[in-house]
Design a protein around this motif. Sequence first.
Motif, PDB file in Angstrom:
ATOM      1  N   HIS A  77       0.841  -1.185   0.000  1.00  0.00           N
ATOM      2  CA  HIS A  77       0.000   0.000   0.000  1.00  0.00           C
ATOM      3  C   HIS A  77       0.884   1.245   0.000  1.00  0.00           C
ATOM      4  CE1 HIS A  77      -2.884  -3.044   1.124  1.00  0.00           C
ATOM      5  NE2 HIS A  77      -3.861  -2.160   0.918  1.00  0.00           N
ATOM      6  N   ASP A  78       0.298   2.374  -0.368  1.00  0.00           N
ATOM      7  CA  ASP A  78       1.049   3.627  -0.411  1.00  0.00           C
ATOM      8  C   ASP A  78       1.427   4.107   0.981  1.00  0.00           C
ATOM      9  OD1 ASP A  78       0.849   3.664  -3.167  1.00  0.00           O
ATOM     10  OD2 ASP A  78      -1.021   4.799  -3.135  1.00  0.00           O
ATOM     11  N   ARG A  79       0.546   3.904   1.944  1.00  0.00           N
ATOM     12  CA  ARG A  79       0.822   4.321   3.310  1.00  0.00           C
ATOM     13  C   ARG A  79      -0.153   3.639   4.246  1.00  0.00           C
ATOM     14  NH1 ARG A  79      -0.863  10.613   3.628  1.00  0.00           N
ATOM     15  NH2 ARG A  79      -0.427  10.234   5.803  1.00  0.00           N
ATOM     16  N   ASP A  80       0.105   3.772   5.534  1.00  0.00           N
ATOM     17  CA  ASP A  80      -0.869   3.291   6.505  1.00  0.00           C
ATOM     18  C   ASP A  80      -1.304   4.470   7.361  1.00  0.00           C
ATOM     19  OD1 ASP A  80       0.706   2.662   9.389  1.00  0.00           O
ATOM     20  OD2 ASP A  80       1.970   2.660   7.606  1.00  0.00           O
ATOM     21  N   LYS A 133      -4.170   2.668  -0.512  1.00  0.00           N
ATOM     22  CA  LYS A 133      -3.493   2.690  -1.799  1.00  0.00           C
ATOM     23  C   LYS A 133      -4.355   3.548  -2.706  1.00  0.00           C
ATOM     24  CE  LYS A 133      -2.523  -1.441  -3.087  1.00  0.00           C
ATOM     25  NZ  LYS A 133      -2.448  -2.787  -3.644  1.00  0.00           N
ATOM     26  N   ILE A 186      -5.073   6.062  -6.388  1.00  0.00           N
ATOM     27  CA  ILE A 186      -4.828   6.700  -7.677  1.00  0.00           C
ATOM     28  C   ILE A 186      -5.749   7.919  -7.656  1.00  0.00           C
ATOM     29  CG2 ILE A 186      -4.889   6.438 -10.181  1.00  0.00           C
ATOM     30  CD1 ILE A 186      -4.669   3.353  -9.628  1.00  0.00           C
ATOM     31  N   TRP A 221      -8.985   5.766  -3.186  1.00  0.00           N
ATOM     32  CA  TRP A 221      -8.094   5.058  -2.279  1.00  0.00           C
ATOM     33  C   TRP A 221      -8.714   3.729  -1.874  1.00  0.00           C
ATOM     34  CZ3 TRP A 221      -3.345   6.983  -0.703  1.00  0.00           C
ATOM     35  CH2 TRP A 221      -3.070   8.287  -1.098  1.00  0.00           C
TER      36      TRP A 221
END
Length: 139
Positions: free
Chosen positions: A67-70, A100, A102, A105
Amino acid sequence: MHLTLKKEATRPPGFNSLQQQDRFDAFVREFNVERPHQALDMKCPAGLYVASTRRYDGLPELNYPFHDRDVLVTACGRLCLHRKRINISTVLAGQRLGIKGIDVWLVSFMHYDRGYFDLEQKTLQPLDNPFGTRLSPIS
């Protein structure tokens, strides 16, 4: 059981939430300790209950490498991202979610994808419940 609960603990209802809770508690006590159950060979559930021998250690440390972040869900069930507050659920308060994105989310908890949100809408659009019952097709 639910019909019995409704008949015995809600008709008539308590005058306030505390009295209603007392009625529910009394029903649970009677249902588990005093009332024999046909499905249990006319024994009471409390007489047959055995605590699990497995110790519960809570959830493992959660990480989301794909994932992009938590993000941490707040006590009121929201996550904050780019100065926006997105309603998730109070059930997940204090838990870390992987996100995650684009244009929208993806929100995940542990190995379960929970839904999607965009920053303008600010609410989670849930996916099908992975914890719900599964119906097998009749063959």
